[in-house]
Design an enzyme around this catalytic site. Structure first.
Site, PDB file in Angstrom:
ATOM      1  N   CYS A   1     -28.369  74.154  -9.654  1.00  0.00           N
ATOM      2  CA  CYS A   1     -28.563  72.985  -8.806  1.00  0.00           C
ATOM      3  C   CYS A   1     -29.461  73.322  -7.625  1.00  0.00           C
ATOM      4  O   CYS A   1     -29.051  74.029  -6.702  1.00  0.00           O
ATOM      5  CB  CYS A   1     -27.214  72.468  -8.308  1.00  0.00           C
ATOM      6  SG  CYS A   1     -26.211  71.739  -9.607  1.00  0.00           S
ATOM      7  N   LEU A   2     -30.681  72.820  -7.677  1.00  0.00           N
ATOM      8  CA  LEU A   2     -31.653  73.031  -6.611  1.00  0.00           C
ATOM      9  C   LEU A   2     -32.533  71.797  -6.481  1.00  0.00           C
ATOM     10  O   LEU A   2     -32.935  71.201  -7.488  1.00  0.00           O
ATOM     11  CB  LEU A   2     -32.540  74.242  -6.914  1.00  0.00           C
ATOM     12  CG  LEU A   2     -32.010  75.631  -6.594  1.00  0.00           C
ATOM     13  CD1 LEU A   2     -32.976  76.688  -7.128  1.00  0.00           C
ATOM     14  CD2 LEU A   2     -31.836  75.815  -5.085  1.00  0.00           C
TER      15      LEU A   2
END
Length: 456
Positions: free
Chosen positions: A107-108
């Site tokens: 998750c970025l």
């Protein structure tokens, strides 16, 4: 994918591959810990699918763990970001970070997998290297802070969670990102005693396990093995420190943001990690000591690698004579081009003045795909030499032995290297070298004692 997109990927991959063994990918000032440590690999017939390895940053709970990722470039690249999948997840059972899920999801904002400010989102100006560096930045000394809402976490309970989270990540980084991948490469079962494991792996003199390893090729395997030997003392220091204060029956504490199927569950068992580390070291050393015999077999079969190494040796010796370099002496042990012995004489007026340093260089029949492993005959109190005598160095070109010799000598001779925790493999020496002025004096005294011992 357009030709322009393919050219862009090829350019980025080539740029990363120019860097030598995680070393020259460094964009940092001395004393800074913002160090990039990346390696990549891809199949020749499909550059759009890339495997990447990110080394856990020094002085974090991820320290010197080897974390693998799969990168897939879609048709929209570079307008759209690549798809990233974490592979070091214990087969989908371990979440290594608030932003790195057990499922492999990363998750970025830069990947479009997490909402964020517009300035944090993907743009075509970014690329493979920036993605990998962004992932590595998640591996901080307090990964709990990656969880949304952390800035409001000031209670004693939150602080206790942060401490517990770091502790279990440190344990699992050693177990899952260091030990288990290497055990798998040696077909080692974690349940058997050390002697049984290593003797069983050695087996007979046939090449069954050699051929089996070919079928299960791991592009980062040699890197893992060499780095394991370099960092063995650091791993053991961590284990011994934690073992003294952590019960082996203590369970991992589940974090508030962890949910069913997306956790890091388990319990601490540092004594078992120590046993498994020791066994792995024995297995890697045993493999290394087999190389000269396997090399002689290659020589008898008139394989090109034997002639190549013989020729390189002869050229280096001739160059040393021509340049009148008398403080380096090379020979082949029993005439074997897969086992070199080098004697280095410390230069007058230098910090190595009067020393006689002997080391052996073991070469694999797969050189340069497998890089040399170098051992000092008498361990020296030096930041680049481990307690057991393993030499840490970085050649400019890995396929030419003259660059290896130059790098080994350069590592020994360097008096004021910039601080880089990845290149210092003797914890006691490192602590003194970059400590107080008085510590540096102690380091120099210990080095001088070791130099005098080389003359005995």
């Amino acid at each position: 994918m357009s030709d322009q997109g393919m050219l862009r990927i090829a350019k980025e991959v080539k740029q990363l591959q120019k860097s030598s063994d995680l070393y020259e990918l460094m964009n940092t000032l001395p004393w800074s810990f913002e160090i990039k440590a990346l390696a990549i690999d891809f199949r020749d017939d499909d550059i759009r699918n890339v495997r990447a390895l990110i080394m856990g940053p020094p002085e974090t709970s991820y320290q010197f763990g080897f974390f693998e990722f799969s990168i897939k470039f879609g048709k929209g690249y570079p307008t759209k970001p690549p798809a990233i999948q974490a592979l070091t997840t214990n087969k989908g059972r371990c979440r290594f970070n608030p932003n790195i899920y057990a499922s492999g999801r990363v998750c970025l904002s830069i990947l479009g997998t997490w909402h964020g400010n517009r300035s944090e989102q993907w743009s075509s100006a970014q690329g493979l290297e920036s993605v990998l560096i962004s992932i590595q930045s998640l591996m901080s000394n307090n990964p709990y802070e990656n969880e949304p809402g952390f800035e409001n976490a000031n209670t004693s309970s939150d602080k206790e969670n942060q401490k517990n989270y770091v502790e279990k990540i440190q344990h699992e980084s050693l177990r899952l990102a260091v030990i288990e991948p290497l055990e798998s490469s040696f077909a080692i079962s974690a349940q058997k005693p050390v002697g049984t494991l290593c003797n069983e792996w050695l087996g007979d003199d046939d090449d069954d396990e050699w051929e089996e390893e070919e079928e299960n090729y791991d592009p980062f395997l040699d890197l893992r093995k060499r780095r394991f030997l370099w960092y063995f003392d650091l791993y053991m220091n961590t284990i011994e420190f934690e073992e003294a204060k952590t019960s082996r029956t203590r369970n991992f504490q589940r974090m508030p943001f962890e949910s069913a199927g997306n956790t890091m569950d388990g319990h601490f068992n540092y004594p078992e990690l120590k046993r498994r580390l020791t066994c792995l070291r024995e297995a890697i050393l045993a493999e290394t000591h087999r190389w000269p015999a396997l090399g002689l077999d290659a020589q008898k079969e008139e394989l090109g690698i034997a002639a190549n190494l013989q020729r390189q040796y002869e050229q280096i010796v001739e160059d040393l004579k021509r340049q009148k370099i008398f403080h380096i002496n090379l020979c082949l042990v029993d005439g074997n081009p897969f086992l070199w012995e080098c004697t280095y004489f410390g230069q007058p007026m230098s910090h190595l003045d009067g020393g006689v340093f002997k080391f052996k260089i073991y070469l694999s029949p797969r050189f340069p795909d497998e890089q040399p492993r170098v051992f000092m005959e008498k361990p020296v109190f030096h930041i680049r030499v481990s307690k057991e005598g393993v030499m840490c160095y970085f050649p400019q070109r890995t396929e030419e032995m003259r660059h290896h010799i130059e790098a080994i000598v350069g590592a020994l001779e360097e008096e004021s290297p910039p601080y880089d925790p990845r290149t210092t493999v003797n914890p006691a020496a490192t602590k003194l070298f970059w400590g107080s002025p008085e510590d540096r004096k102690i380091y120099n005294r210990n080095l001088r004692k070791a130099i005098e011992a080389t003359l005995e």
